[in-house]
Design an enzyme around this catalytic site. Structure first.
Site, short mmCIF file in Angstrom:
data_model
loop_
_atom_site.label_atom_id
_atom_site.label_comp_id
_atom_site.label_asym_id
_atom_site.label_seq_id
_atom_site.Cartn_x
_atom_site.Cartn_y
_atom_site.Cartn_z
N ARG A 193 6.48 49.15 23.68
CA ARG A 193 7.59 49.16 22.74
C ARG A 193 7.14 48.78 21.32
NH1 ARG A 193 12.26 45.50 24.88
NH2 ARG A 193 10.54 44.00 24.79
N GLU A 195 4.11 48.88 20.00
CA GLU A 195 3.18 49.87 19.45
C GLU A 195 3.94 51.07 18.90
OE1 GLU A 195 -0.73 49.04 22.31
OE2 GLU A 195 0.86 50.40 22.97
N ASP A 260 -2.54 49.20 31.93
CA ASP A 260 -3.60 49.91 32.65
C ASP A 260 -3.08 50.45 33.98
OD1 ASP A 260 -5.28 49.07 30.61
OD2 ASP A 260 -6.04 47.35 31.73
#
Length: 308
Positions: A193, A195, A260
């Site tokens: 969010r 970024e 990841d």
């Protein structure tokens, strides 16, 4: 669908790092400064960055190859050993001019008290060699993940995306920073969010978020944009449609490495033939499981099956 994951051939490229954990007890405050004194009782080393993405994919059963750069040092050798233990086919280029990226976390009373980072950017000669190896390995994979942690290992990411699309391989990107033009042409990017907010600005409604996401998707030529939104779950924007997955209701223990897990799960699900809705549903379940674990962790296929 989960049974098909073992047939997936995944290529992960990006910035690898060694995650070191020092666990200890905190019983007093230092007389030298107002900081806790940690008596270290146990140390652990885990795969971090793109290596953790590869570990998550391998844990789900995918045949995973990792391409990256490390230094000629103990941390680089530790990464090689851990990757071999996780049954990941790793091609780690050695750059004798750098130190392998290491993140050292000090844990006391099950809480992270301090993180210390060691990092240097790889040299251009090694990166050129990695690009040539990447192009050679594209033919032997079904899907590509480019895991950008901003450590300099993906200098050629624009060319990598072009080569992947030329080879008709879907390519997923975990972005970093606010210069996203270099990710143009990717199949999907997976920002969190904050970024996304740094790139498109703030939004005050779901409609405004949709408009901003669709504008960005068009500008970069993406098939989809997946935004992980912490307690709000995750939202995928594709072809003018929105797929929303609410956050899994569970105690959050540690969010490090959750991104990841999301991109690794999304990639193997797409490569196995899932549509966008099913892929993000499983990725969301995987994220809900991994945040209940300490540190960079993985989710197994059995855990997902159990949650389903």
């Amino acid at each position: 669908m989960l049974e098909k994951l073992s047939q997936v051939r995944l290529l992960v490229v990006g910035d690898v790092m060694l995650d070191r954990y020092w666990f200890g007890e905190v019983s007093r405050i230092s007389p030298e400064a107002p900081v806790p004194v940690v008596k270290v009782e146990r140390m652990e080393e885990r795969l971090g960055g793109a290596a953790n993405v590869a570990r998550n994919a391998a844990s789900l059963g995918a045949r995973t190859t990792l391409l990256s750069v490390v230094g000629d040092d103990d941390a680089g050798r530790a990464l090689s050993r851990l990757l071999a233990e996780s049954e990941i086919a790793a091609d780690l280029k050695i750059d004798r001019q750098i130190d392998t990226t290491v993140k050292l976390r000090v844990i006391g009373r099950q809480q992270q008290l301090l993180r210390i980072d060691f990092e240097t950017a790889p040299s251009h000669e090694v990166l050129d060699a990695k690009l040539a190896e990447y192009e050679r390995r594209l033919a032997d994979c079904d899907i590509v993940i480019l895991s950008d942690y901003g450590k300099g290992g993906l200098t050629h990411i624009t060319e990598m995306i072009r080569l992947a699309r030329l080879a008709a391989k879907p390519v997923l990107v975990d972005p970093k920073g606010d210069e996203w033009e270099k990710y143009a042409g990717a199949t999907v990017i997976t920002p969190n969010r904050s970024e996304l907010r740094d790139v498109v600005g703030r939004w005050s409604s779901e409609q405004m978020l949709f408009d901003k996401a669709e504008k960005l998707r068009g500008e970069l030529g993406l098939e989809a944009l997946l935004v992980t939104r912490s307690e709000e779950g995750m939202t995928l924007f594709a072809d003018g449609q929105t797929f929303l997955q609410a956050a899994q209701a569970r105690e959050v223990f540690d969010v490090s490495g959750a991104g990841d897990t999301v991109i690794a799960t999304l990639a193997v699900m797409i490569a196995a033939g899932a549509d966008w809705a099913e892929a993000i549903r499983i990725a969301n379940i995987a994220a809900g499981i991994v945040v209940g674990k300490l540190g960079t962790a993985v989710v197994t296929r059995d855990e997902i099956a159990g949650a389903l």
